[in-house]
Design a protein around this motif. Structure first.
Motif, short mmCIF file in Angstrom:
data_model
loop_
_atom_site.label_atom_id
_atom_site.label_comp_id
_atom_site.label_asym_id
_atom_site.label_seq_id
_atom_site.Cartn_x
_atom_site.Cartn_y
_atom_site.Cartn_z
N TYR A 307 -3.98 20.33 -5.53
CA TYR A 307 -5.32 20.55 -6.02
C TYR A 307 -5.31 21.78 -6.89
O TYR A 307 -4.60 22.75 -6.56
CB TYR A 307 -6.26 20.72 -4.82
CG TYR A 307 -6.33 19.40 -4.04
CD1 TYR A 307 -7.20 18.39 -4.42
CD2 TYR A 307 -5.47 19.19 -2.97
CE1 TYR A 307 -7.23 17.18 -3.72
CE2 TYR A 307 -5.50 17.98 -2.28
CZ TYR A 307 -6.39 16.99 -2.67
OH TYR A 307 -6.40 15.81 -2.01
N PRO A 308 -6.10 21.82 -7.95
CA PRO A 308 -6.04 22.95 -8.88
C PRO A 308 -6.77 24.20 -8.39
O PRO A 308 -6.55 25.29 -8.91
CB PRO A 308 -6.73 22.40 -10.14
CG PRO A 308 -7.63 21.31 -9.65
CD PRO A 308 -6.99 20.75 -8.41
N VAL A 309 -7.67 24.04 -7.40
CA VAL A 309 -8.43 25.20 -6.91
C VAL A 309 -8.31 25.28 -5.39
O VAL A 309 -8.74 24.36 -4.69
CB VAL A 309 -9.94 25.07 -7.30
CG1 VAL A 309 -10.72 26.29 -6.85
CG2 VAL A 309 -10.09 24.83 -8.79
N PRO A 310 -7.68 26.36 -4.88
CA PRO A 310 -7.57 26.47 -3.42
C PRO A 310 -8.97 26.62 -2.80
O PRO A 310 -9.91 27.05 -3.47
CB PRO A 310 -6.73 27.72 -3.20
CG PRO A 310 -6.71 28.46 -4.48
CD PRO A 310 -7.09 27.51 -5.58
N LEU A 311 -9.08 26.28 -1.53
CA LEU A 311 -10.42 26.28 -0.92
C LEU A 311 -11.09 27.65 -0.98
O LEU A 311 -12.30 27.73 -1.19
CB LEU A 311 -10.36 25.80 0.53
CG LEU A 311 -9.97 24.33 0.73
CD1 LEU A 311 -10.19 23.93 2.19
CD2 LEU A 311 -10.74 23.39 -0.19
N HIS A 312 -10.30 28.74 -0.83
CA HIS A 312 -10.96 30.06 -0.79
C HIS A 312 -11.58 30.42 -2.14
O HIS A 312 -12.32 31.38 -2.24
CB HIS A 312 -10.01 31.16 -0.28
CG HIS A 312 -8.92 31.51 -1.24
ND1 HIS A 312 -7.69 30.91 -1.24
CD2 HIS A 312 -8.88 32.43 -2.23
CE1 HIS A 312 -6.94 31.44 -2.19
NE2 HIS A 312 -7.64 32.36 -2.80
N ARG A 313 -11.27 29.66 -3.18
CA ARG A 313 -11.89 29.92 -4.49
C ARG A 313 -13.00 28.93 -4.82
O ARG A 313 -13.56 28.97 -5.91
CB ARG A 313 -10.84 29.82 -5.60
CG ARG A 313 -9.85 30.95 -5.59
CD ARG A 313 -9.10 31.01 -6.91
NE ARG A 313 -8.11 32.06 -6.84
CZ ARG A 313 -8.41 33.35 -6.98
NH1 ARG A 313 -9.63 33.72 -7.24
NH2 ARG A 313 -7.45 34.25 -6.86
N GLN A 314 -13.30 28.03 -3.93
CA GLN A 314 -14.36 27.06 -4.21
C GLN A 314 -15.72 27.74 -4.06
O GLN A 314 -16.02 28.31 -3.01
CB GLN A 314 -14.30 25.88 -3.22
CG GLN A 314 -13.04 25.03 -3.32
CD GLN A 314 -13.01 24.18 -4.59
OE1 GLN A 314 -13.98 24.12 -5.34
NE2 GLN A 314 -11.87 23.54 -4.82
N PRO A 315 -16.56 27.65 -5.10
CA PRO A 315 -17.88 28.30 -5.01
C PRO A 315 -18.67 27.86 -3.78
O PRO A 315 -19.34 28.68 -3.14
CB PRO A 315 -18.57 27.84 -6.30
CG PRO A 315 -17.47 27.49 -7.24
CD PRO A 315 -16.31 27.03 -6.41
N ALA A 316 -18.56 26.59 -3.41
CA ALA A 316 -19.34 26.11 -2.26
C ALA A 316 -18.85 26.69 -0.94
O ALA A 316 -19.53 26.57 0.08
CB ALA A 316 -19.28 24.58 -2.20
N LEU A 317 -17.64 27.30 -0.96
CA LEU A 317 -17.10 27.86 0.29
C LEU A 317 -17.05 29.39 0.24
O LEU A 317 -16.36 30.02 1.04
CB LEU A 317 -15.69 27.29 0.55
CG LEU A 317 -15.60 25.76 0.65
CD1 LEU A 317 -14.15 25.32 0.84
CD2 LEU A 317 -16.45 25.23 1.80
#
Ligand SMILES: Cc1ncc(COP(=O)(O)O)c(C=O)c1O
Length: 364
Positions: A307-317
């Motif tokens: 995935y191109p964006v790890p979860l800790h960088r997801q705005p929703a998280l």
């Protein structure tokens, strides 16, 4: 165009779906029940409960285990969004841990520190079709009294120490999205050996009712239809052949691409059977992954980044807790991984062509 993933649909699949359409009984019913029985048999578990998606399966598993406000749930930082979003939707808090860089599954050494007293569940993800190290996951979870929910969305048919994933923890979530090993269009299932969990998932997927029109609790409509189940049942009849085809194509990639410097290929641990839902390589060098993807795309080969964006960088998280040491590996993986085409509809020649192009890219 050589597609990166593609559902494998046969005439038998089409006929099975048409039979249900002609029957006039489209909602969940006898075909769904047969799909559940056959899926449970395949997974070597007591119950499989068909639901509307893998996301619903994760969410309902957590709810059935009583996970809710005040609880924490450990999830890897490098996975599809739903592994963590469903924790928040259930009212609990995810705790993100890093992955290790050979199998991209949860790093066991991170689990110890992450699992505090508030941790109620751990969700190992068998990413790309390679099982997580379940010995370590189960050990840490049982020491903390936490439940284990396997995220098997990408791992139908994978094995850990000779046992199919899906029956190793308290519950497991499967996805039948069109890119997955078998598909129902959209759909999923919860697998479990525990009667109580299966009962709770059945109850919550259908408006919290055991008796028609008598609702004891707030639930949802997260059911699968018989139209979807007919496709799933037909696909399940040849699942082992489809997985063997994936494994045979993966072996060709490994033979062709292992001498290529600058590429790291998927591994299969001695205790694992990889289901190869995805064939994801690591491309060394800054920006090289994206250049390779463009090069292949211009020559008719589709690739994808999972995935191109790890979860800790997801705005929703935003604001979600990271365990100590999280998550340099996940960060790096998001910059370097690339999934090459792999699905049962590909021929050996397709895989040889992709391999030739990859080698050409690195030699040019
Ligand atoms: C690892 C993982 N977890 C969960 C899901 C969610 O499944 P679905 O798309 O069926 O809701 C997916 C599917 O993309 C997945 O790959």
């Amino acid at each position: 165009m050589i597609r990166v993933s593609s559902p494998h649909i046969t005439d038998e699949d089409v006929e099975a779906v048409v039979r249900v359409l002609r029957s006039g009984m489209l909602a969940f019913g006898p075909v769904g029940e047969e799909f559940e029985r056959e899926l449970a048999r395949y997974l070597e578990v007591k119950h499989a409960v068909a639901v509307s998606s893998g996301t619903a399966a994760l969410y309902l598993s957590l709810r059935a285990l009583g996970v809710g406000p005040g609880d924490e749930v450990v999830v890897p930082d490098f996975t599809f969004f739903a592994t963590a979003s469903t924790v928040l939707l259930a009212g609990a808090k995810p705790v993100l841990v890093d992955v290790e860089l050979e199998t991209y599954t949860v790093d066991p050494s991170q689990l110890e520190g992450a699992a505090t007293d508030r941790v109620r569940a751990v969700v190992p993800v068998h990413l790309y079709g390679h099982p997580a190290d379940m010995d370590q996951v189960l050990r840490v979870a049982s020491e903390r009294g936490a439940h284990v929910v396997e995220d098997c969305a990408q791992a139908l048919g994978a094995e850990f120490r000779g046992r199919r994933v899906g029956g190793l923890g308290h519950a497991a979530a499967l996805s039948f999205y069109p890119t997955k090993t078998i598909t129902t269009g959209e759909g999923g299932a919860v697998a479990t050996n525990e009667d109580q969990i299966a009962d709770a998932v059945r109850f919550l997927r259908s408006h919290g009712q055991r008796q028609k029109y008598y609702h004891v609790e707030l639930g949802w409509n997260m059911r699968m239809s018989d139209v979807q189940a007919a496709l799933g049942l037909s696909q399940l009849r040849r699942v082992d052949r489809m997985i063997e085809k994936r494994r045979a194509l993966a072996r060709i990639y490994v033979e062709e691409l292992s001498p290529v410097p600058g590429l790291r290929l998927p591994v299969e641990r001695p205790w694992a059977k990889h289901a190869y839902n995805l064939f994801t390589v690591w491309v060394e060098g800054e920006g090289t992954r994206d250049r390779l993807a463009r090069f292949l795309g211009e020559r008719g080969v589709e690739t994808a980044v999972h995935y191109p964006v790890p979860l800790h960088r997801q705005p929703a998280l935003a604001g979600v807790r990271k365990a100590r040491g999280c998550c340099p590996n996940s960060e790096e993986a998001s910059k370097h991984v690339l999934s090459l085409p792999l699905h049962p509809g590909l021929s050996e020649d397709d895989v040889l062509r992709v391999s030739r192009l990859v080698k050409e890219f690195f030699c040019s």
